[in-house]
Design an enzyme around this catalytic site. Structure first.
Site, PDB file in Angstrom:
ATOM      1  CE  LYS A   1      -2.086   4.588   6.893  1.00  0.00           C
ATOM      2  NZ  LYS A   1      -3.179   5.073   7.158  1.00  0.00           N
TER       3      LYS A   1
ATOM      4  CD  GLU B   1     -11.580   5.359   4.302  1.00  0.00           C
ATOM      5  OE1 GLU B   1     -10.799   4.391   5.246  1.00  0.00           O
ATOM      6  OE2 GLU B   1     -11.964   6.425   4.173  1.00  0.00           O
TER       7      GLU B   1
ATOM      8  NE  ARG C   1      -1.906   1.115   3.683  1.00  0.00           N
ATOM      9  CZ  ARG C   1      -3.440   0.875   4.565  1.00  0.00           C
ATOM     10  NH1 ARG C   1      -4.725   0.082   4.714  1.00  0.00           N
ATOM     11  NH2 ARG C   1      -2.498   0.848   5.556  1.00  0.00           N
TER      12      ARG C   1
END
Ligand SMILES: Cc1ncc(COP(=O)(O)O)c(C=O)c1O
Length: 329
Positions: free
Chosen positions: A181, A214, A84
């Site tokens: 992220k 989320e 990620r």
């Protein structure tokens, strides 16, 4: 120290260190080891865990990060977190300071230098210092930083009694930013502050089509009325390493009949509110039950059986699974 007229002094390097140490003594932190490519090594004194002010990650938020858990002297699921991290770097147009193997090696060695067996490992990539422009400075070298620290902790009440959450009033990030992220966590920060100010534990983002997104630094999942474990699609939220792993591990619960199926799909809010169980999933929280969402009591208002089963599966995987890297202390 508050800003005041008497603080206008030109400081020597030694005085700067004295002030940085004083700052840390006023506000003790659980930071055990910090690697910085800019320092060219590891420091264990939190006063020295610093970045140049003109680093692009500091003044423009041009940086990414990820966090893996340290459990009983082993790093959990680091490869998934590195996957990620590399995707986030590519989307953010950040150059890497070295290969994936180099970065893994630095993460493992910084963890060893911490001497700690339990905690969290967070690492960042920045485009580096050198100007206050919008685009990275000419010739800027990417910065790589690793922090081994105590990790985020949540009240025992969350697991014993469950959490209360609210639908945030802040808009969800656009998909590109949500799946990356990056260090731009303003919506996530404001959402959590808003929930705490309302006497609640956290918030939930809803997307423009009225589907569940989320939470602040956690994913949200549900056990539907017909017993299916349902998770929102990952195209507009962060692909949580915990969620992805649990969706695999939950197959054993399906075989045992604890759940009827596993679905990754859009989950309309109206359906979600009527679920049997609502869960938070993430590296720091692991698995936690939500028992109230706005005015809606979830299920019977108590932590449910799928929460318990998933938490057990995750804790087993973190201690005895095949995704652990032993730290060479
Ligand atoms: C916005 C957001 N969503 C979800 C998660 C959960 O991801 P993970 O399970 O990898 O910790 C995180 C934490 O990294 C996050 O910051």
């Amino acid at each position: 120290m508050a800003v005041s007229g008497s603080s206008f002094q030109v400081l020597t390097a030694d005085e700067v260190v004295v002030h940085l140490k004083a700052l840390r003594s006023r506000q003790p932190v659980n930071y055990w080891a910090f690697y910085s490519s800019q320092l060219g090594g590891i420091v264990t004194d939190p006063a020295l865990m610093v970045l140049p002010f003109d680093d692009h990650m500091v003044h423009r938020g041009h940086g990414i990060f990820d966090t893996a858990g340290l459990v009983d002297g082993r790093i959990y699921d680091l490869e998934a977190h590195l996957d990620r991290f590399l995707l986030s770097a590519e989307r953010s147009k950040l150059r890497l300071p070295g290969s994936r193997d180099d970065m893994r090696d630095i993460i493992v060695k910084t963890t060893a230098a911490s001497g700690r067996r339990d905690g969290s490992i967070r690492y960042w990539l920045s485009s580096g210092p050198g100007s206050l422009e919008l685009t990275p400075a000419a010739g800027a070298e990417p910065g790589f930083f690793v922090m081994v620290f105590g990790g985020l902790s949540y009240p025992e009440r969350w697991y014993a009694e469950g959490l209360k959450v609210m639908t945030t009033t802040y808009p969800i990030k656009a998909p590109l930013y949500a799946i990356t992220k990056a260090t731009n966590y303003l919506p996530n920060v404001l959402m959590q502050m808003e929930a705490k100010a309302a006497g609640l534990d956290n918030g939930v983002f809803i997307d423009e089509d009225g589907n569940v997104g989320e939470s602040s630094n956690m994913n949200v999942a549900f056990v539907t009325r017909n017993g299916v474990l349902a998770h929102p699609k990952f195209d507009h939220i962060l692909a949580g390493c915990t969620s992805l792993r649990l969706l695999e591990l939950a197959e054993s619960l399906r075989q045992q009949g604890v759940i009827k199926g596993i679905e990754v799909r859009d989950i309309p809010v109206a359906e979600a509110r009527l679920c049997r169980e609502m869960l938070l999933l993430g590296s720091s929280v692991k698995v936690a039950p939500i028992v109230q969402w706005d005015d809606q009591v979830i299920g019977d208002g108590k932590p449910g059986p799928v929460f318990n089963a998933l938490l057990r599966l995750l804790e087993d995987d973190m201690r005895k699974g095949d995704r652990l890297i032993a730290v060479p202390y």
